[in-house]
Design an enzyme around this catalytic site. Structure first.
Site, short mmCIF file in Angstrom:
data_model
loop_
_atom_site.label_atom_id
_atom_site.label_comp_id
_atom_site.label_asym_id
_atom_site.label_seq_id
_atom_site.Cartn_x
_atom_site.Cartn_y
_atom_site.Cartn_z
N HIS A 160 -85.64 24.88 60.37
CA HIS A 160 -84.37 23.93 60.22
C HIS A 160 -83.05 24.29 59.56
CE1 HIS A 160 -84.07 21.51 56.83
NE2 HIS A 160 -85.21 21.91 56.84
N CYS A 161 -81.99 24.10 60.56
CA CYS A 161 -80.33 23.70 59.75
C CYS A 161 -80.36 22.21 59.27
CB CYS A 161 -79.58 24.71 60.57
SG CYS A 161 -79.34 23.63 62.05
N MET A 162 -79.12 22.17 59.43
CA MET A 162 -78.72 20.76 59.31
C MET A 162 -78.72 19.85 60.35
SD MET A 162 -74.41 19.14 57.84
CE MET A 162 -74.65 20.52 56.24
N THR A 163 -78.73 20.31 61.03
CA THR A 163 -79.58 18.97 62.20
C THR A 163 -80.57 19.78 63.09
OG1 THR A 163 -77.77 20.29 64.07
CG2 THR A 163 -77.16 18.03 62.78
N ARG A 164 -80.92 21.02 63.65
CA ARG A 164 -81.36 21.76 64.87
C ARG A 164 -82.88 22.40 63.69
NH1 ARG A 164 -77.77 25.25 67.78
NH2 ARG A 164 -75.62 23.73 67.87
#
Length: 500
Positions: free
Chosen positions: A35-39
């Site tokens: 995951h990244c900041m939003t996904r």
């Protein structure tokens, strides 16, 4: 029928993970989770098994993006908890024995993934992904040190805590003094070399002793060439290392390969790369200053207006080394505040949609959940949950970003530059990182004025041209409003993107 108090809510992380897993093809279809900041980013053996319409319908899901991974937009904070729950669920399911069908599925999926990888492996996309893989891991440190640098500047200007400010300055500046080493480490790792050798070669760029070295008749200076010189040095070192592995006898490889890698790449860095990279870095700084001081309003209009489409195409990643170079040279990047206006335009557009479409409960719920993140500069929930599915509001959001960028560019033409000491945040989150050619009060006021302009123009343009109808129209919410609020039914969302 009302749910039992003991049952988890449908939008809690465990419930979202449990609902999502079968919709993406089950445990056997999931090859990787990140995951990244939003996904939430899922590697899938066979993407055709995804029930995308039902994925989009989950309460916590703000949108989906299909790229080399299947990306589920969940928003900041939520994504980390859902990812953890998803991984726990996968671990629990992994104990179940896979049958022959799962094995055949994995083989088929590997073939499909390879084919999709070849289709997406254009030179530009590969280059941008590698740039992102080198610089994105550095962003948390840039943010942390940038915030501390801003706090230290406030304390120094106010004359407070004089005994503490030297310590804060050292903490805030230490990373930037050695950022070339981290860039070299990540470059070698990305291109298949030994990371520590990449860091060792790049360390030459910032070593104080290079001041005694003369190249092209000129004495070098520590840090000359900055991150670009470090990237070039580590990349050259990686190619030297690979050549040595192929040609040096195995019995001598462990001794000669590291020595030759550091020697050859180090000499090339001192007597070529540092000078060339230094000239390029200087040209980047000069060009950025000229662009805003000479054509400021127009440049801000173009940059602010095009940044959301750049994010959609993944091309914004090419700006990361430029931001980093400007921060190294000037202490701040003048481009980021201008580009941050794109997020302001999007907030204004989403607010207009919220007010205009007061009968569309589903859409308004999405906006309420995504708007706080948008105000703090995280734009993906609003992009994929609101503006892009609706179509026209994405364009009017770009208009708001263009207006805000022109506002900041206009003041740059007057000599009032606004910059950011770190990359990553935007929106309100950028206030602690602001710096510029004027006082902090003036810099803050200009940036705030740009945000206000972006909000206002984004709102007004969406209200007038967003194609949303009147606020009091009694529309059939199951048809038109539902179509607009449901990304699955919008043809706009079928376009592929490379993610942000």
């Amino acid at each position: 029928m009302r749910p039992s108090p003991d049952e988890p809510r449908a939008d809690t992380p465990p419930a979202t993970a449990a609902a999502l897993l079968p919709l993406v093809g089950g445990p056997a279809n999931v090859t990787s989770v990140a995951h990244c900041m939003t996904r939430l980013r899922l590697g899938l053996a066979d993407p055709s098994l995804v029930d995308e319409e039902r994925v989009r319908a989950l309460p916590a899901v703000l949108g989906v993006v299909s790229d080399d991974t299947y990306q589920v937009v969940l928003g900041p904070g939520v994504v980390g908890r859902v990812t953890a729950a998803f991984e726990e669920l996968l671990a629990a399911k992994s104990a179940e024995k896979e049958d022959g069908t799962a094995a055949r599925l994995a083989a088929r999926g590997a073939e499909l993934k390879a084919e999709r990888g070849r289709r997406n492996a254009t030179p530009l996309k590969l280059a941008l992904r590698r740039v992102a893989n080198i610089f994105v891991p550095l962003i948390p440190a840039l943010i942390g040190c940038g915030v501390l640098a801003g706090v230290n500047g406030l304390l120094v200007n106010a004359g407070w805590l004089p005994g503490l400010t030297p310590a804060l300055a050292a903490i805030a500046s230490g990373f930037m003094a050695l950022i070339a080493v981290f860039v070299g480490h990540n470059t070698a790792k990305e291109f298949g070399g030994t990371p520590v050798l990449g860091g060792a070669v790049a360390a030459v760029v910032v070593y104080p002793g290079v001041a005694k070295v003369t190249a092209f008749g000129l004495a070098l200076s520590p840090g000359q060439g900055g991150v670009l010189g470090a990237l070039g040095a580590a990349l050259l070192g990686t190619y030297v290392e690979k050549w040595c592995h192929r040609h040096v006898p195995p019995t001598l490889d462990v001794l000669l390969t590291p020595a030759l890698t550091v020697l050859i790449a180090g000499l090339a860095t001192l007597y070529g790369l540092m000078y060339v990279a230094g000239e390029i870095s200087t040209a980047i700084g000069t060009a950025a200053d000229w662009l805003l001081s000479t054509t400021g309003a127009f440049a801000g209009l173009v940059l602010g207006g095009l940044f959301l489409p750049l994010v959609m195409l993944g091309l914004h990643q090419a700006l990361i080394p430029i931001h980093t170079t400007l921060i190294e040279q000037q202490g701040y990047t003048v481009l980021l505040p201008v580009l941050a206006m794109a997020g302001a335009g999007q907030v204004g557009a989403a607010t207009a949609v919220y007010v205009r479409r007061r009968h569309d409960t589903s859409l308004r719920t999405t906006i309420r959940s995504a708007l706080p993140a948008g105000l703090l500069g995280v734009g993906e929930p609003l992009i994929y949950g609101v503006s892009l599915p609706l179509g026209r509001p994405f364009l009017t959001a770009c208009a708001g970003g263009a207006a805000g960028g022109a506002f900041i560019g206009f003041f740059a033409m007057l000599g009032h530059q606004v910059g950011a000491t770190a990359i990553g945040p935007s929106g309100w989150a950028l206030f602690p990182l602001l710096a510029g050619s004027e006082s902090l009060l003036t810099t803050t006021a200009i940036y705030a004025g740009g945000l206000a302009t972006g909000y206002a123009v984004g709102f007004a343009a969406t209200w007038a041209f967003g194609g949303l109808g009147g606020p009091d129209e009694d529309e059939d919410e199951e048809t038109d409003a539902g179509r607009l609020s449901d990304p699955c039914r919008s043809p706009v969302t079928s376009a592929r993107t490379d993610g942000a």
